[in-house]
Design a protein around this motif. Structure first.
Motif, PDB file in Angstrom:
ATOM      1  N   GLU A 110       0.764  -1.401  -0.067  1.00 25.51           N
ATOM      2  CA  GLU A 110      -0.135  -0.040  -0.047  1.00 25.51           C
ATOM      3  C   GLU A 110       0.902   1.220  -0.020  1.00 25.51           C
ATOM      4  O   GLU A 110       0.555   2.179  -0.543  1.00 25.51           O
ATOM      5  N   PHE A 111       1.937   1.232   0.721  1.00 25.73           N
ATOM      6  CA  PHE A 111       3.101   2.537   0.763  1.00 25.73           C
ATOM      7  C   PHE A 111       3.568   2.600  -0.761  1.00 25.73           C
ATOM      8  O   PHE A 111       3.458   3.565  -1.389  1.00 25.73           O
ATOM      9  N   ALA A 112       4.007   1.258  -1.384  1.00 27.53           N
ATOM     10  CA  ALA A 112       4.609   1.504  -2.685  1.00 27.53           C
ATOM     11  C   ALA A 112       3.634   1.994  -3.535  1.00 27.53           C
ATOM     12  O   ALA A 112       3.827   2.836  -4.619  1.00 27.53           O
ATOM     13  N   GLU A 113       2.347   1.602  -3.530  1.00 35.38           N
ATOM     14  CA  GLU A 113       1.191   1.953  -4.448  1.00 35.38           C
ATOM     15  C   GLU A 113       0.789   3.471  -4.339  1.00 35.38           C
ATOM     16  O   GLU A 113       0.904   4.445  -4.916  1.00 35.38           O
ATOM     17  N   ALA A 114       0.828   3.870  -2.989  1.00 29.92           N
ATOM     18  CA  ALA A 114       0.680   5.359  -2.604  1.00 29.92           C
ATOM     19  C   ALA A 114       1.583   6.414  -3.303  1.00 29.92           C
ATOM     20  O   ALA A 114       1.421   7.544  -3.797  1.00 29.92           O
ATOM     21  N   PHE A 115       3.065   5.809  -3.248  1.00 27.52           N
ATOM     22  CA  PHE A 115       3.994   6.752  -3.659  1.00 27.52           C
ATOM     23  C   PHE A 115       4.514   6.290  -4.981  1.00 27.52           C
ATOM     24  O   PHE A 115       5.336   7.016  -5.569  1.00 27.52           O
ATOM     25  N   LYS A 116       3.907   5.178  -5.681  1.00 29.03           N
ATOM     26  CA  LYS A 116       4.356   4.915  -7.041  1.00 29.03           C
ATOM     27  C   LYS A 116       5.746   4.677  -7.024  1.00 29.03           C
ATOM     28  O   LYS A 116       6.447   4.877  -8.002  1.00 29.03           O
ATOM     29  N   CYS A 117       6.020   3.861  -6.134  1.00 26.78           N
ATOM     30  CA  CYS A 117       7.576   3.252  -5.918  1.00 26.78           C
ATOM     31  C   CYS A 117       7.841   2.319  -7.084  1.00 26.78           C
ATOM     32  O   CYS A 117       7.040   1.143  -7.162  1.00 26.78           O
ATOM     33  N   PRO A 118       8.868   2.227  -7.755  1.00 27.78           N
ATOM     34  CA  PRO A 118       9.197   1.202  -8.784  1.00 27.78           C
ATOM     35  C   PRO A 118       9.257  -0.192  -8.231  1.00 27.78           C
ATOM     36  O   PRO A 118      10.180  -0.274  -7.246  1.00 27.78           O
ATOM     37  N   ALA A 119       9.008  -1.268  -8.670  1.00 27.04           N
ATOM     38  CA  ALA A 119       8.985  -2.549  -8.191  1.00 27.04           C
ATOM     39  C   ALA A 119      10.548  -2.846  -8.226  1.00 27.04           C
ATOM     40  O   ALA A 119      11.349  -2.535  -8.961  1.00 27.04           O
ATOM     41  N   GLY A 120      10.923  -3.370  -7.147  1.00 29.90           N
ATOM     42  CA  GLY A 120      12.181  -3.826  -6.925  1.00 29.90           C
ATOM     43  C   GLY A 120      13.133  -3.145  -6.340  1.00 29.90           C
ATOM     44  O   GLY A 120      14.390  -3.319  -6.617  1.00 29.90           O
ATOM     45  N   GLN A 121      12.949  -1.755  -6.312  1.00 29.36           N
ATOM     46  CA  GLN A 121      13.927  -0.815  -5.918  1.00 29.36           C
ATOM     47  C   GLN A 121      13.400  -0.089  -4.439  1.00 29.36           C
ATOM     48  O   GLN A 121      12.364  -0.022  -4.257  1.00 29.36           O
ATOM     49  N   GLY A 122      14.357   0.340  -3.764  1.00 33.84           N
ATOM     50  CA  GLY A 122      14.262   1.161  -2.806  1.00 33.84           C
ATOM     51  C   GLY A 122      13.352   0.647  -1.470  1.00 33.84           C
ATOM     52  O   GLY A 122      13.587  -0.503  -1.228  1.00 33.84           O
ATOM     53  N   LEU A 123      12.385   1.259  -1.511  1.00 36.59           N
ATOM     54  CA  LEU A 123      11.244   0.906  -0.151  1.00 36.59           C
ATOM     55  C   LEU A 123      10.125   0.109  -0.885  1.00 36.59           C
ATOM     56  O   LEU A 123       9.102  -0.202  -0.197  1.00 36.59           O
ATOM     57  N   ASN A 124      10.487  -0.736  -2.150  1.00 34.10           N
ATOM     58  CA  ASN A 124       9.557  -1.457  -2.565  1.00 34.10           C
ATOM     59  C   ASN A 124      10.205  -2.773  -3.318  1.00 34.10           C
ATOM     60  O   ASN A 124      10.265  -3.215  -4.444  1.00 34.10           O
ATOM     61  N   PRO A 125      10.623  -3.383  -2.180  1.00 33.91           N
ATOM     62  CA  PRO A 125      11.094  -4.773  -2.688  1.00 33.91           C
ATOM     63  C   PRO A 125      10.392  -5.892  -3.179  1.00 33.91           C
ATOM     64  O   PRO A 125       9.392  -5.854  -2.913  1.00 33.91           O
TER      65      PRO A 125
END
Length: 132
Positions: A110-125
């Motif tokens: 949900e965090f990764a979705e909210a901030f649109k974090c690229p998959a497999g990077q940083g806070l979106n492992p």
């Protein structure tokens, strides 16, 4: 190794020196941090579902979901001297605040979705730990 300690074992650098965090020492608190954040988010989303969406915070150029995660992160804002940092990392059952935030957030899609974090990077492992 238990998944609740994975993110906290690696450590990082402080003032150019390596800090090794003890994921086993922090395990219980890491699990509590992850579970507490997840339960709080579920409660927030349930409240929104039952009460209608909240208005956006005036002046904030983001979503309410982003604001939820920012408020969680800001709660752990702190400063330690280098010697206090190393002492804390070696003896405290809680991970250093930065790792409490990063570890918990990196386990929430949900965090990764909210901030649109690229998959497999940083806070979106790619691999996340979800205990409940």
């Amino acid at each position: 190794m238990h998944c609740g300690s994975i993110q906290h074992v690696l450590g990082g650098y402080w003032g150019g020196k390596q800090i090794n965090l003890d994921g086993e020492l922090n395990l219980g608190e890491n699990v509590a941090d992850n579970g507490g954040l997840r339960m709080a988010y579920m409660g927030y989303k349930d409240w929104v579902k039952n009460n209608s969406p909240e208005p956006l915070l005036p002046g904030f150029k983001g979503t309410n979901e982003q604001l939820f995660f920012l408020s969680f992160s800001q709660m752990w804002c702190s400063a330690f001297s280098p010697s206090a940092t190393f002492a804390y990392a070696k003896s405290n059952t809680h991970a250093l605040p930065r790792y409490r935030v990063d570890g918990s957030l990196s386990n929430m899609k949900e965090f990764a979705e909210a901030f649109k974090c690229p998959a497999g990077q940083g806070l979106n492992p790619e691999k996340k730990c979800k205990l409940w």
